[in-house]
Each structure stands twice: as structure tokens, then as C-alpha cells.
Design a protein around this motif. Structure first.
Motif, PDB file in Angstrom:
ATOM      1  N   THR A  61       2.673 -23.772 -59.721  1.00 47.07           N
ATOM      2  CA  THR A  61       3.829 -22.910 -60.028  1.00 47.07           C
ATOM      3  C   THR A  61       4.257 -22.925 -61.494  1.00 47.07           C
ATOM      4  OG1 THR A  61       5.363 -24.631 -59.209  1.00 47.07           O
ATOM      5  CG2 THR A  61       4.717 -22.868 -57.667  1.00 47.07           C
ATOM      6  N   PRO A  62       3.917 -23.949 -62.309  1.00 42.07           N
ATOM      7  CA  PRO A  62       4.216 -23.796 -63.734  1.00 42.07           C
ATOM      8  C   PRO A  62       3.475 -22.626 -64.390  1.00 42.07           C
ATOM      9  CG  PRO A  62       3.899 -26.117 -63.212  1.00 42.07           C
ATOM     10  CD  PRO A  62       3.465 -25.320 -61.995  1.00 42.07           C
ATOM     11  N   HIS A  63       2.449 -22.115 -63.713  1.00 46.15           N
ATOM     12  CA  HIS A  63       1.622 -21.049 -64.279  1.00 46.15           C
ATOM     13  C   HIS A  63       1.775 -19.724 -63.529  1.00 46.15           C
ATOM     14  CE1 HIS A  63      -0.229 -24.442 -66.339  1.00 46.15           C
ATOM     15  NE2 HIS A  63      -0.349 -25.015 -65.154  1.00 46.15           N
ATOM     16  N   ALA A  64       2.673 -19.676 -62.549  1.00 51.58           N
ATOM     17  CA  ALA A  64       2.868 -18.477 -61.726  1.00 51.58           C
ATOM     18  C   ALA A  64       4.236 -17.873 -62.009  1.00 51.58           C
ATOM     19  CB  ALA A  64       2.751 -18.818 -60.244  1.00 51.58           C
ATOM     20  N   SER A  65       4.327 -16.553 -61.872  1.00 50.33           N
ATOM     21  CA  SER A  65       5.625 -15.903 -62.047  1.00 50.33           C
ATOM     22  C   SER A  65       6.472 -16.001 -60.792  1.00 50.33           C
ATOM     23  CB  SER A  65       5.446 -14.433 -62.446  1.00 50.33           C
ATOM     24  OG  SER A  65       4.774 -13.695 -61.435  1.00 50.33           O
ATOM     25  N   ALA A  66       5.841 -16.214 -59.633  1.00 49.83           N
ATOM     26  CA  ALA A  66       6.556 -16.367 -58.366  1.00 49.83           C
ATOM     27  C   ALA A  66       5.644 -17.083 -57.390  1.00 49.83           C
ATOM     28  CB  ALA A  66       6.984 -15.016 -57.799  1.00 49.83           C
TER      29      ALA A  66
END
Length: 293
Positions: free
Chosen positions: A60-65
């Protein structure tokens, strides 16, 4: 009937570029089946939940959602702070039922996902999976989507609708890819804020063929659409996303193309860092370039 209500502000789910790079970890029996291929003993709910938490922390540090299911992930992720700050939270508001020889044969709205409650916990959107068959009547599917969209609007949440094709009930063989556009014609104008589509042609065929199918989907869906990765090999998904975004898609909401290859590895956390994270980073670069360019 086409909705004329104003669309929600979708920026909470997007990257600074405006593209969607959204991670799905809401898989349930499908994930159990994937994990079962690597062990003799039955896959437990705890095993699946542990995997989901590890994936959320790594990715999730690399995802927008991030899309989470109520049954195994939502409450624990909230309690443990497993979703990175800045990554928006989406709740799967669907009950998935097996049958017809399928892990997911039917779906309905999950009444245990209470919009006001999950919004207070930090959710900004809900997702509904809709099973689409060519020989089922459309009216129940249309009513289901309309009900879902109305619930999301009333609760101040973004609505994401995900039609997924399944085999005919009458046993006649058909190509699942042939249902992607008819499903969009039926359900893509009912007011959902984001339409989550199976990859046109499942990414198979020449670039021109896939692009034409994606462009047709763009003309059909009345609003932004994103692609899911089921049916596309993980190594092929970045190219498929690039073609889709080049023809009007706004990004992806995908899980298998990001983390499927780490299932069964002896050190899941290490595999997530060395395999899944680079896959997600590459996909984010693809959508940033395609949508901004």
C-alpha cells in the motif's frame, strides 16, 4: 436508465497524475484455491488474513487505494494500521456465493457492510462484484447495481461496479471475452462512479485488436473505467494496462497481477518486497505515463 446525478470526487483514489493504481486484496475463495495448490492441509482463514496483512503492509505505500474484504481483512487492517497513510481504503460490499461448478457463481450486496460505519473507519469507496451471464435476464443485475449505487450515494461513498463474466447456464460453450462489451452496455451507464472491467480480449491478440476493444469500451462506459487483472498473466499485465489506458482507461484495480507469483514462497514478506513491490511500481509508472501523456 442512465443516471444524471453528479459524479463523486474521485481524487482520493487517484495518484497525483490522476491515474488509478489500486491494489485488490479482497479475494476470498479464489485466494484459498491459489494457496491450496502449495500445501496439503486445508488453507485456514487465518492464513489468508495473514497474507492479506503482509500484502497490505508491503504494497500500500505504492498504491493509490486498496480494496479489502469485510470477512478477512477490513477490521484487522484497521486495528493493525496495515494500510499505509495516503492509500485510500475501499471495502468490498459483496457476498460471493459458490455454485454451478464455480468458486463465485452469484453475488449480492453485503448488508453487513454499513456505509456509515466503514466511512467512519476511513473508507472512501465501496465495490460490488456483479456476475454477468449471456443467458441470464438483465433486470436483476440492473436492479442490483442501481441499489448499490444509491446506497453509496446516500452514504457519501464512491461506487465501484465490477461485472465479471461466467459460463452460460444452458451449457452452451462461449468465449468469456465476448461478454465484456455487452456487460458494459448493460451496466456501464447506471451511475457507478468507477467501472471495473475485465481486460478486453483478456489482453490476447494483436495490439491493434486489443486497442480497438479498449476504445469501444471507453465509448460504451459512461464514466471512468479501470481494468482488473484476472485472466491476464502477471508478466503481460503492464502491457495490457498500457494499451487500455492509451485508449481511455484510467488505470487499474488489480491483485493477482501484483502478488500472485509470491503465493507459496517460503518467505512471503521477502517475496512481496522483491517481486510484488516492483510489479506494482512498474504498473504505477505505466498508468502515470499513459494517463498524463
Amino acid at each position: 436508465m442512465t443516471s444524471t446525478a453528479p459524479k463523486a470526487d474521485l481524487r482520493a483514489l487517484a495518484r497525483p497524475s490522476g491515474a488509478f493504481a489500486m491494489l485488490a486484496v479482497d479475494q476470498r475463495e479464489g485466494l484459498r484455491a491459489m494457496m491450496a495448490a502449495f500445501q496439503q492441509a486445508p488453507v485456514t482463514d487465518r492464513q489468508m488474513a495473514d497474507f492479506k496483512m503482509a500484502a497490505l503492509r508491503a504494497l500500500t505505500p505504492h498504491a493509490s487505494a486498496a480494496l479489502l474484504d469485510r470477512e478477512l481483512a477490513w477490521d484487522r487492517a484497521i486495528a493493525e494500521g496495515a494500510v499505509a497513510p495516503g492509500c485510500a481504503k475501499i471495502v468490498a460490499a459483496d457476498v460471493l456465493l459458490p455454485g454451478n461448478g464455480e468458486l463465485v457463481s452469484e453475488s449480492s450486496i453485503d448488508d453487513l457492510v454499513v456505509p456509515a460505519t466503514v466511512k467512519a473507519q476511513g473508507a472512501v469507496a465501496l465495490k460490488l462484484l456483479v456476475i454477468w451471464r449471456p443467458d441470464d435476464p438483465p433486470e436483476p443485475r440492473i436492479a442490483l447495481v442501481q441499489d448499490f449505487v444509491a446506497r453509496c450515494r446516500a452514504g457519501g461513498l464512491i461506487s465501484i461496479v465490477e461485472p465479471v463474466g461466467r459460463k452460460r447456464r444452458d451449457g452452451i460453450a462461449w468465449n468469456h471475452a465476448d461478454g465484456i462489451l455487452p456487460a458494459a452496455r448493460e451496466l456501464g451507464g447506471l451511475g457507478a462512479d468507477i467501472y471495473k472491467a475485465e481486460m478486453p480480449l483478456f489482453g490476447k491478440g494483436s495490439e491493434s485488436e486489443v486497442r480497438r476493444a479498449c476504445a469501444e469500451l471507453t465509448r460504451t462506459v459512461q464514466g471512468p473505467w479501470v481494468v482488473l487483472s484476472s485472466g491476464v498473466e502477471p508478466d503481460d499485465f503492464p502491457q495490457a494496462v498500457d494499451w487500455a489506458c492509451g485508449e481511455g482507461a484510467s488505470g487499474f484495480l488489480a491483485g493477482r497481477a501484483v502478488w500472485r507469483t509470491v503465493i507459496g514462497k517460503p518467505d512471503i514478506e521477502a517475496a512481496l518486497r522483491t517481486d510484488a513491490v516492483p510489479r506494482l511500481q512498474r504498473l504505477a509508472e505505466v498508468v502515470d505515463r499513459a494517463v498524463a501523456g
